[in-house]
Enzyme design. Structure first.
Site, PDB file in Angstrom:
ATOM      1  N   CYS A  65       0.745  -1.109  -0.067  1.00  0.00           N
ATOM      2  CA  CYS A  65      -0.055  -0.074  -0.160  1.00  0.00           C
ATOM      3  C   CYS A  65       1.007   1.278   0.039  1.00  0.00           C
ATOM      4  O   CYS A  65       1.283   1.804   1.136  1.00  0.00           O
ATOM      5  CB  CYS A  65      -0.987  -0.020   1.043  1.00  0.00           C
ATOM      6  SG  CYS A  65      -2.111  -1.165   1.461  1.00  0.00           S
ATOM      7  N   TYR A  87     -11.230 -10.751 -24.588  1.00  0.00           N
ATOM      8  CA  TYR A  87     -10.440 -10.819 -23.260  1.00  0.00           C
ATOM      9  C   TYR A  87     -11.252 -11.063 -22.327  1.00  0.00           C
ATOM     10  O   TYR A  87     -11.229 -10.348 -21.264  1.00  0.00           O
ATOM     11  CB  TYR A  87      -9.368  -9.758 -23.125  1.00  0.00           C
ATOM     12  CG  TYR A  87      -8.665  -8.949 -24.405  1.00  0.00           C
ATOM     13  CD1 TYR A  87      -7.474  -9.566 -24.612  1.00  0.00           C
ATOM     14  CD2 TYR A  87      -9.061  -8.027 -25.326  1.00  0.00           C
ATOM     15  CE1 TYR A  87      -6.536  -9.375 -25.686  1.00  0.00           C
ATOM     16  CE2 TYR A  87      -8.357  -7.671 -26.221  1.00  0.00           C
ATOM     17  CZ  TYR A  87      -7.194  -8.440 -26.677  1.00  0.00           C
ATOM     18  OH  TYR A  87      -6.460  -7.951 -27.629  1.00  0.00           O
ATOM     19  N   CYS A 113      -7.404  -1.833 -17.084  1.00  0.00           N
ATOM     20  CA  CYS A 113      -6.679  -1.792 -16.000  1.00  0.00           C
ATOM     21  C   CYS A 113      -5.240  -1.069 -15.996  1.00  0.00           C
ATOM     22  O   CYS A 113      -4.721  -0.889 -14.855  1.00  0.00           O
ATOM     23  CB  CYS A 113      -6.607  -3.022 -15.146  1.00  0.00           C
ATOM     24  SG  CYS A 113      -5.235  -4.172 -16.527  1.00  0.00           S
TER      25      CYS A 113
END
Length: 468
Positions: free
Chosen positions: A80, A316, A409
């Site tokens: 993170c 995809y 993405c």
């Protein structure tokens, strides 16, 4: 500034993907990580006349924008990188980074619909892949995440904020269990040892959880005892599967030479927007279920009624989530996906949801897309991080579908593909961002591309010529 010099500077602009760019003694320097306003110490890796690349060594002073609470592993664990930034500010940073990519590519005149935050900022991960190792040389057994910037050292992230209590309980319990047994972890530098990875997956909306312990074949250990230990943990979720994967591959990655089912089944169920999905151990599924519901809702809204009673190509397609959502109103959905296991799962899921108008096919999109028996009215693409490669954009554009919904993405590859689509008769109409990865550097995008009316465009040009 020379190679191996140690320098101190203030971090400048954060770019998409977790890279920052700053100025030091008149040179532009690039660094992995860093938050705008931090004072840092770094070592020079590369130096040119006007630029350089450095590696972060030490945080000297945090940034003024780092005001959010953090876990005790922050800046140790590489998971993170922006946890210290308040979430609304995280969204603003990601939005600006992605719009900057579109601006630099010269993509203009589209409707930007903002950035949508994740429904959950914490405990949103439905899959974690933990690694066995030690936190320091010859230290006690660790199970968790790689330390930031380190290939070997592992930190047990028992205070991790992006996973829930069941994940933490399984991770810490597993570490303690195998430490007591004295079993060796697998060392990648000499390929000796036994314990490799622990993969935990959960159905957010079904409450089903599956645990997969990954080892080499170098020790003959009775894993049924470990299974009994897991069943005794008293988890909130229902433990529907305990698996043992044998992996003797040299790469530090989870792959399967042999799969043994120790308890229950080798899959779990998840539900997304009213559809039910069977998720197998190695198949892809979005890691933020509640976020995925928002992402797919955006994609469906962008498609509008263009898929109603029409032919839809889902390229995809993965395990077929988007295609099956579209199949509820479409005449026919064809899905193409390279990974054969995902295609098997997609067809099973279509049967599970009583959708007889879906057909998922295994193969390379670039090769198969021209061999489908029908022409599409709507195309949906959800490619991997590298985007649409090879002649893919050309082949997709040549179908002449009125609209293309592109779920991405990676905005960098999205921008490259949009530029090519626009050179082939399409126009970016709408763009909306969806943050699936709070406290991490990534973000999903949904783009709507519409086919230009070429004949009408030519007519306008002719009339303009006649007028002047």
């Amino acid at each position: 500034m020379k190679r191996k010099d140690i320098i101190e500077f203030e971090v400048g602009k954060m770019e998409f993907g977790g890279v920052s760019r700053s100025i030091y003694e008149g040179k532009r320097i690039k660094m992995k990580g860093g938050i705008t306003g931090q004072k840092v110490r770094a070592v020079v890796k590369k130096s040119r006349s006007d630029s350089g690349e450095v590696k972060l060594l030490e945080l000297l002073e945090p940034s003024e924008i780092e005001t959010a609470p953090v876990c005790r592993h922050f800046r140790q664990c590489g998971g993170c990188s922006i946890l210290s930034i308040p979430y609304e500010k995280q969204l603003e940073i990601k939005k600006d980074q992605i719009l900057d990519l579109f601006d630099k590519a010269g993509i203009k005149d589209y409707e930007f619909l903002g950035i949508q935050g994740s429904p959950s900022q914490y405990a949103y991960r439905n899959k974690m892949e933990f690694t066995f190792g030690d936190e320091y040389k010859d230290g006690p057994l660790s199970l968790g995440m790689h330390k930031v910037g380190r290939f070997i050292d592992i930190v047990t992230v028992d205070d991790c904020r992006i996973i829930d209590e069941d994940f933490r309980k399984i991770m810490v319990g597993t570490r303690d269990y195998f430490e007591e047994k004295g079993l060796p972890y697998y060392r990648t530098f000499n390929h000796q040892g036994y314990l490799r990875h622990l993969v935990v997956r959960r159905g957010e909306n079904t409450g089903e959880i599956m645990v997969n312990i990954v080892t080499s074949s170098q020790v003959d250990y009775r894993m049924e005892d470990y299974k009994d230990f897991l069943l005794s943990l008293g988890l909130e979720s229902k433990l529907v599967g305990v698996l043992h994967t044998i992996n003797d591959g040299l790469a530090d990655a989870v792959r399967c030479d042999e799969l043994r089912v120790l308890h229950g089944r080798d899959y779990f169920y998840e539900e997304v927007l009213g559809l039910r999905f069977k998720v197998s151990p190695f198949s892809f599924f979005q890691t933020n279920t509640k976020g995925a519901e928002v992402l797919y809702t955006i994609a469906r809204e962008f498609a509008g009624d263009k898929g109603d009673g029409k032919v839809v190509f889902d390229l995809y397609s993965g395990t077929g989530t988007i295609g099956q959502l579209m199949a509820q109103t479409a005449k026919k959905v064809y899905g193409i996906e390279l990974i054969e296991e995902a295609v098997v799962a997609a067809n099973q899921n279509a049967g599970l949801n009583n959708l007889d108008n879906c057909e998922f096919i295994a193969g390379d999109v670039a090769k198969l897309v021209t061999s489908l028996p029908e022409k599409p009215d709507l195309i949906i693409v959800d490619p991997p991080r590298a985007g649409i490669l090879g002649n893919g954009v050309k082949d997709i554009a040549e179908f002449g579908a009125g609209e293309i919904v592109y779920v991405s993405c990676n905005p960098k590859s999205l921008v490259e593909n949009v530029v090519e689509f626009e050179s082939r008769g399409y126009k970016l109409d709408k763009l909306k961002l969806m943050d699936m990865f709070p406290s991490g550097p990534h973000c999903e995008s949904v783009a709507l591309l519409s086919k230009l009316d070429v004949d009408k465009h030519i007519d306008v040009e002719i009339k303009l010529d006649e007028l002047g």
